[in-house]
Design a protein around this motif. Structure first.
Motif, PDB file in Angstrom:
ATOM      1  N   ASP A  57       0.866  -1.184   0.000  1.00 54.38           N
ATOM      2  CA  ASP A  57       0.000   0.000   0.000  1.00 54.38           C
ATOM      3  C   ASP A  57       0.901   1.232   0.000  1.00 54.38           C
ATOM      4  OD1 ASP A  57      -2.289   1.546  -0.024  1.00 54.38           O
ATOM      5  OD2 ASP A  57      -3.186   0.606   1.752  1.00 54.38           O
ATOM      6  N   ASP A  58       0.313   2.373  -0.300  1.00 52.74           N
ATOM      7  CA  ASP A  58       1.052   3.626  -0.391  1.00 52.74           C
ATOM      8  C   ASP A  58       0.513   4.575   0.677  1.00 52.74           C
ATOM      9  OD1 ASP A  58       2.225   6.049  -1.030  1.00 52.74           O
ATOM     10  OD2 ASP A  58       1.867   5.879  -3.184  1.00 52.74           O
ATOM     11  N   LEU A  59       1.358   4.965   1.635  1.00 58.50           N
ATOM     12  CA  LEU A  59       0.899   5.834   2.716  1.00 58.50           C
ATOM     13  C   LEU A  59       0.410   7.186   2.208  1.00 58.50           C
ATOM     14  CD1 LEU A  59       3.542   5.198   5.523  1.00 58.50           C
ATOM     15  CD2 LEU A  59       1.200   4.345   5.398  1.00 58.50           C
ATOM     16  N   LEU A  60       0.942   7.653   1.088  1.00 60.89           N
ATOM     17  CA  LEU A  60       0.502   8.929   0.538  1.00 60.89           C
ATOM     18  C   LEU A  60      -0.826   8.823  -0.201  1.00 60.89           C
ATOM     19  CD1 LEU A  60       3.868  10.457  -0.737  1.00 60.89           C
ATOM     20  CD2 LEU A  60       2.458  11.254   1.177  1.00 60.89           C
ATOM     21  N   GLY A  95       5.286  13.321   6.492  1.00 60.34           N
ATOM     22  CA  GLY A  95       4.204  14.162   6.974  1.00 60.34           C
ATOM     23  C   GLY A  95       2.850  13.531   6.733  1.00 60.34           C
ATOM     24  N   VAL A  96       2.279  13.799   5.566  1.00 56.24           N
ATOM     25  CA  VAL A  96       0.950  13.286   5.240  1.00 56.24           C
ATOM     26  C   VAL A  96       0.904  11.762   5.344  1.00 56.24           C
ATOM     27  CG1 VAL A  96      -0.758  13.054   3.397  1.00 56.24           C
ATOM     28  CG2 VAL A  96       0.392  15.246   3.769  1.00 56.24           C
ATOM     29  N   GLY A  97       1.940  11.090   4.817  1.00 56.42           N
ATOM     30  CA  GLY A  97       1.936   9.628   4.843  1.00 56.42           C
ATOM     31  C   GLY A  97       1.945   9.070   6.249  1.00 56.42           C
ATOM     32  N   ALA A  98       2.846   9.571   7.090  1.00 57.57           N
ATOM     33  CA  ALA A  98       2.935   9.077   8.464  1.00 57.57           C
ATOM     34  C   ALA A  98       1.686   9.426   9.256  1.00 57.57           C
ATOM     35  CB  ALA A  98       4.176   9.653   9.132  1.00 57.57           C
ATOM     36  N   GLN A  99       1.065  10.552   8.945  1.00 58.10           N
ATOM     37  CA  GLN A  99      -0.176  10.912   9.636  1.00 58.10           C
ATOM     38  C   GLN A  99      -1.337  10.022   9.192  1.00 58.10           C
ATOM     39  OE1 GLN A  99      -0.540  15.327   9.539  1.00 58.10           O
ATOM     40  NE2 GLN A  99       1.700  15.265   9.466  1.00 58.10           N
TER      41      GLN A  99
END
Length: 232
Positions: A57-60, A95-99
């Motif tokens: 999967d892609d965190l972004l 940022g966005v991905g880890a959140q």
């Protein structure tokens, strides 16, 4: 958490250098590891290194991250952007991905979240090395800071590690862990950082704390004395 309370670890950034060190350290322990990667081509390699299960999967741009994290007791995030990613202008996985990962962890009601950040993130007094990090990769540092802030506000146990320059050297188990603002500078092996990431969720003194981490120089006068435990 007690060391025996961790049955399943969800590892984000598993195909990176720190992530693979986490896999190697957890492989012989009585813990199931579910590893996340963006690339289906990396599935077999991650299983060889030690992943019991691999999620693509892609965190972004996640497809079904909530289901992927469901059932995990601990989330470990070793995701990080390359310095050259600054040229893209974001968004950044730090940022966005880890959140997005944090949101999935909250939905899954995980017990603990351990995050690899970087020296220089945050408003505390910084060493010269940390200041250089901020100058060179400022947008990535700010993305990490936003994730750190979100993690501190979240209703789950967390530990944030801010390592210095990461190396591929051997694990030494001899690192300086200090409070933010200790102005540490220097290097630390990814293997040593990996050990602290897997230890943090079951080490009482690491609960809901942020640490700077280096091994060389040693800075023995600034270090905290923490009895790191390991799961499984």
């Amino acid at each position: 958490m007690d060391s025996g309370d961790v049955d399943t670890v969800f590892l984000a950034g598993a195909s990176g250098d720190t992530g693979q060190n986490v896999l190697r350290l957890l492989a012989p322990r009585d813990v199931r590891v579910r590893a996340l990667t963006r690339s289906p081509a990396k599935r077999a390699r991650l299983q060889r290194v030690g992943a019991d299960e691999v999620v693509v999967d892609d965190l972004l741009d996640p497809d079904d991250l909530d289901s992927a994290v469901d059932g995990a007791d601990v989330v470990i995030s070793t995701v990080g952007s390359a310095p050259t990613d600054v040229l893209s202008g974001g968004p950044y996985v730090d940022g966005v991905g880890a959140q997005n990962l944090l949101d999935a962890a909250l939905t899954a009601d995980v017990d603990a979240f351990a995050m690899e950040s970087a020296i220089g993130v945050g408003p505390e007094d910084a060493s010269v090395l940390a200041t250089v990090f901020d100058m060179v990769i400022g947008p990535i540092q700010r993305a990490k800071a936003a994730t750190e802030a979100a993690l501190r506000e979240a209703p789950l146990r967390h530990t944030i590690l801010r390592p210095g320059i990461l190396t591929n050297g051997p694990r030494t188990d001899d690192v300086t862990v200090a409070e933010p603002g200790a102005k540490l500078w220097g290097a630390v092996s990814r293997a040593d950082v990996a050990r602290l990431l897997i230890a943090a969720p079951v080490t009482d003194a690491a609960a809901d704390r942020t640490f700077e981490v280096v091994s060389k120089p040693a800075f023995r006068d600034r270090r905290l004395h923490i009895d790191w435990q390991l799961p499984g």
